[in-house]
Design an enzyme around this catalytic site. Structure first.
Site, PDB file in Angstrom:
ATOM      1  N   LEU A 105      45.418  32.743  40.062  1.00  0.00           N
ATOM      2  CA  LEU A 105      44.192  33.424  39.663  1.00  0.00           C
ATOM      3  C   LEU A 105      44.391  34.289  38.432  1.00  0.00           C
ATOM      4  O   LEU A 105      43.466  34.501  37.659  1.00  0.00           O
ATOM      5  CB  LEU A 105      43.681  34.299  40.818  1.00  0.00           C
ATOM      6  CG  LEU A 105      43.254  33.563  42.095  1.00  0.00           C
ATOM      7  CD1 LEU A 105      42.904  34.571  43.186  1.00  0.00           C
ATOM      8  CD2 LEU A 105      42.067  32.650  41.811  1.00  0.00           C
ATOM      9  N   GLY A 106      45.591  34.826  38.265  1.00  0.00           N
ATOM     10  CA  GLY A 106      45.838  35.696  37.126  1.00  0.00           C
ATOM     11  C   GLY A 106      47.278  36.154  37.117  1.00  0.00           C
ATOM     12  O   GLY A 106      48.075  35.827  38.005  1.00  0.00           O
ATOM     13  N   GLY A 144      49.981  39.543  35.390  1.00  0.00           N
ATOM     14  CA  GLY A 144      50.053  40.829  34.711  1.00  0.00           C
ATOM     15  C   GLY A 144      51.463  41.355  34.710  1.00  0.00           C
ATOM     16  O   GLY A 144      52.414  40.654  35.089  1.00  0.00           O
ATOM     17  N   MET A 186      52.854  43.389  36.631  1.00  0.00           N
ATOM     18  CA  MET A 186      53.450  43.552  37.954  1.00  0.00           C
ATOM     19  C   MET A 186      53.525  42.232  38.717  1.00  0.00           C
ATOM     20  O   MET A 186      53.718  42.224  39.931  1.00  0.00           O
ATOM     21  CB  MET A 186      52.641  44.564  38.763  1.00  0.00           C
ATOM     22  CG  MET A 186      52.833  46.000  38.323  1.00  0.00           C
ATOM     23  SD  MET A 186      54.445  46.657  38.779  1.00  0.00           S
ATOM     24  CE  MET A 186      54.248  46.822  40.551  1.00  0.00           C
ATOM     25  N   VAL A 189      48.995  36.702  40.574  1.00  0.00           N
ATOM     26  CA  VAL A 189      48.036  36.697  41.677  1.00  0.00           C
ATOM     27  C   VAL A 189      47.608  35.249  41.913  1.00  0.00           C
ATOM     28  O   VAL A 189      47.227  34.549  40.960  1.00  0.00           O
ATOM     29  CB  VAL A 189      46.808  37.577  41.371  1.00  0.00           C
ATOM     30  CG1 VAL A 189      45.829  37.552  42.542  1.00  0.00           C
ATOM     31  CG2 VAL A 189      47.228  39.006  41.079  1.00  0.00           C
ATOM     32  N   LYS A 215      49.048  38.724  45.848  1.00  0.00           N
ATOM     33  CA  LYS A 215      49.730  39.339  44.707  1.00  0.00           C
ATOM     34  C   LYS A 215      51.212  39.449  45.034  1.00  0.00           C
ATOM     35  O   LYS A 215      51.583  39.950  46.101  1.00  0.00           O
ATOM     36  CB  LYS A 215      49.150  40.726  44.409  1.00  0.00           C
ATOM     37  CG  LYS A 215      49.760  41.373  43.162  1.00  0.00           C
ATOM     38  CD  LYS A 215      49.005  42.626  42.768  1.00  0.00           C
ATOM     39  CE  LYS A 215      49.560  43.222  41.476  1.00  0.00           C
ATOM     40  NZ  LYS A 215      48.805  44.401  41.018  1.00  0.00           N
ATOM     41  N   ASP A 233      43.659  53.242  35.677  1.00  0.00           N
ATOM     42  CA  ASP A 233      43.654  52.033  34.845  1.00  0.00           C
ATOM     43  C   ASP A 233      42.336  51.288  35.017  1.00  0.00           C
ATOM     44  O   ASP A 233      42.317  50.068  35.142  1.00  0.00           O
ATOM     45  CB  ASP A 233      44.831  51.129  35.202  1.00  0.00           C
ATOM     46  CG  ASP A 233      45.136  50.104  34.099  1.00  0.00           C
ATOM     47  OD1 ASP A 233      44.710  50.331  32.949  1.00  0.00           O
ATOM     48  OD2 ASP A 233      45.774  49.085  34.398  1.00  0.00           O
TER      49      ASP A 233
END
Length: 553
Positions: A15-16, A18, A20, A23, A38, A132
């Site tokens: 899904l994505g 980053g 960290m 996901v 995640k 954030d």
């Protein structure tokens, strides 16, 4: 490479990603239910700081339960990979929508802002600052709702787990000025970020842009943005003003909290609708036989109407037009058309409008909730505003109903007011002499604390508490002493975590020193000195770092 499964979840797709980790969309092997998974990759899991941050995000989500915040389903470790499962939200991020549509209509922006305020209030109420808030962390659902996600850099300000200052944390385009300079974040920091998000939804670009993060951060601290209305002349002034207020450099000039901001946005919706209805107002013409017809001025749709300034002439003309059109042939009409009568009527209408403007939509229960929210923030002017604008008027309006609920808060404010008066601050040049012996001892304990002698200060506070026990003459001072002792106990927990962090840093420096990487070791020692040289409780750490640094040269 896409993993086949993580924990109990079969991975469908990514899904994505980053800083960290990634996901994924996962399907529960037992129930078939979908979840967003995640993960913290094994490469990051080797760093203790990343693991702690990842688990802090899990704990934050575990403590939150709000329709505008993604829900936590569970967490675990699978083959050295830390992960957690959360609610999967169908739809898209705000970033994706802005890439597709560039701008969002102002009415929808206000509606989304109200929903985001609800999410922020839920987080702030349990002591969590997001830090954030940005379009990529806002998920838009097909039914027009929004979900706040990614608490990976959230600050748990109520737990004392983070130091008062630190590195710059957040995303440059949406970061508050205080975050940009590395200062501690507050609820109003999140509100500044929300102002930046509202700005980009309205205008199509953030309030500040630059070629580097450093340039953008500098603009947040010292730059001036173009008002949204300069790009959108049709934008209601009330919307433009609230966005500009959110983007104030000084946090005290922003709304006090997300609850108050949400109420303001709701009020803006009502007031703009009223202005538009007034501009389009239905004019009735009385026909023979008592029938009426209605006509509205031709124009663009209501959402395109510019804001209407309701000045004195506007109100007078509305009153005169309505009277003339509905009572054209009556004696009453001729009386009302008398100038003196109209002046009196105008005064009544204007006065009533001002009263309604100041009191619109705020029921006693809402006033009490606003006061409670203000008092949950840090002590300061907001506490006195809660007392003067909300609590005292409530007590005066219905003392029987509100006394038991209001008086504890008034006592809390009184304690703070007395405490700030009798306890000297290092920033105050002149301090009045103590009014009593307990007050002198209280100041002695504070002086010991300011000098870094925490054990002596705690001993003085505790001894003073014993002497004040059962003495009804010094109830307020007793409360202040108890507050000071509780604050010391919280600081001791925070100091233990600080010391553990510094000790870990010394161990890393020693490894660098042993392996011949002297420059890296020196940077760590110098960092400890820079960060803690002004903290009297960290003197031993600073002296140790300085000694190691000197011996390495």
């Amino acid at each position: 490479m896409l993993p086949d499964r993580i924990g109990n979840y079969i991975i469908e797709r990514q899904l994505g990603s980053g800083g960290m980790g990634n996901v994924y969309l996962g399907r529960d092997d037992a129930t078939g239910a979908f979840a967003a998974i995640k993960e913290l990759p094994a490469s990051l899991a080797r760093e203790e700081g990343f693991v702690a941050r990842f688990h802090r995000e899990i704990e934050v989500l575990r403590s939150l339960n709000h329709p505008q915040i993604v829900r936590l389903y569970g967490c675990g470790t699978d083959r050295d990979t830390h992960y957690y499962a959360m609610e999967y939200v169908e739809g898209e991020t705000l970033t994706q929508r802005l890439k597709r549509e560039k701008r969002i209509p102002w009415r929808e922006v206000v509606s989304l802002g109200i929903l985001i305020c609800g999410a922020l209030k839920a987080a702030h109420d349990i002591g969590v600052i997001h830090r954030d808030l940005k379009p990529s962390n806002l998920l838009l659902t097909p039914d027009g709702k929004v979900k706040l996600t990614d608490f990976g850099v959230a600050q748990v300000f109520a737990s004392g787990k983070l130091t008062a200052t630190g590195g710059v944390i957040g995303t440059a385009e949406y970061m508050s000025p205080e975050q940009a300079q590395g200062a501690r974040s507050s609820r109003r920091s999140d509100l500044y970020s929300l102002g930046s998000v509202l700005y980009v939804m309205l205008v199509g670009k953030p309030p500040f842009q630059g070629s580097s993060a450093a340039e953008i951060l500098n603009k947040h601290r010292f730059g001036q943005f173009d008002k949204p209305k300069s790009f959108l002349p049709e934008l209601p002034s009330l919307v433009d003003e609230i966005v500009c207020q959110l983007l104030e450099k000084d946090p005290s000039k922003r709304p006090p909290d997300a609850y108050v901001l949400g109420k303001k946005l709701q009020e803006i919706q009502r007031r703009v609708d009223f202005q538009i209805e007034a501009a389009q107002g239905t004019y009735h013409s009385r026909l023979e036989g008592g029938e009426t017809t209605s006509r509205q001025p031709a124009g663009s749709p209501s959402s395109d109407f510019p804001p209407i300034e309701l000045g004195p002439t506007f109100v007078r003309d509305l009153v005169r037009a309505e009277i003339d059109l509905q009572n054209r042939q009556s004696l009453f009409s001729r009386i009302l058309n008398n100038t003196y009568v109209l002046v009196i009527l105008f005064a009544l209408v204007t006065g009533g409008g001002v009263y309604l403007f100041l009191n619109t939509g705020i029921e006693p229960e809402e006033q009490f909730e606003i006061a409670k929210d203000l008092l949950e923030g840090p002590p300061g002017p907001a506490w006195f505003r809660a007392r003067d604008q909300y609590l005292i008027p409530l007590l005066q309006s219905d003392p029987v109903r509100w006394r038991d609920q209001v008086e504890p808060y008034l006592q809390k404010i009184e304690v703070y007011q007395i405490e700030s008066t009798i306890l000297p601050s290092r920033r105050r040049d002149r301090v009045d002499p103590p009014a009593s012996e307990p007050e002198r001892l209280l100041r002695l304990a504070r002086a010991q604390l300011d000098a870094g002698d925490v054990p002596a200060a705690k001993k003085t506070f505790e001894s003073l508490r014993v002497l004040l026990e059962g003495n009804g003459q010094y109830q307020v001072l007793k409360t202040i002493v108890n507050n000071q002792i509780e604050a010391l106990e919280r600081q001791q927990v925070s100091r233990a975590e600080r010391d553990a962090f510094i000790q870990t840093s010394f161990e890393r420096a020693e490894k660098f020193h042993t392996s011949g990487q002297l420059d890296n070791a020196r940077q760590i020692w110098q960092g400890i000195i820079t960060l803690y040289q002004d903290d009297p409780t960290a003197t031993q750490w600073v002296e140790q770092a300085q000694s190691l640094l000197d011996n390495s040269r």
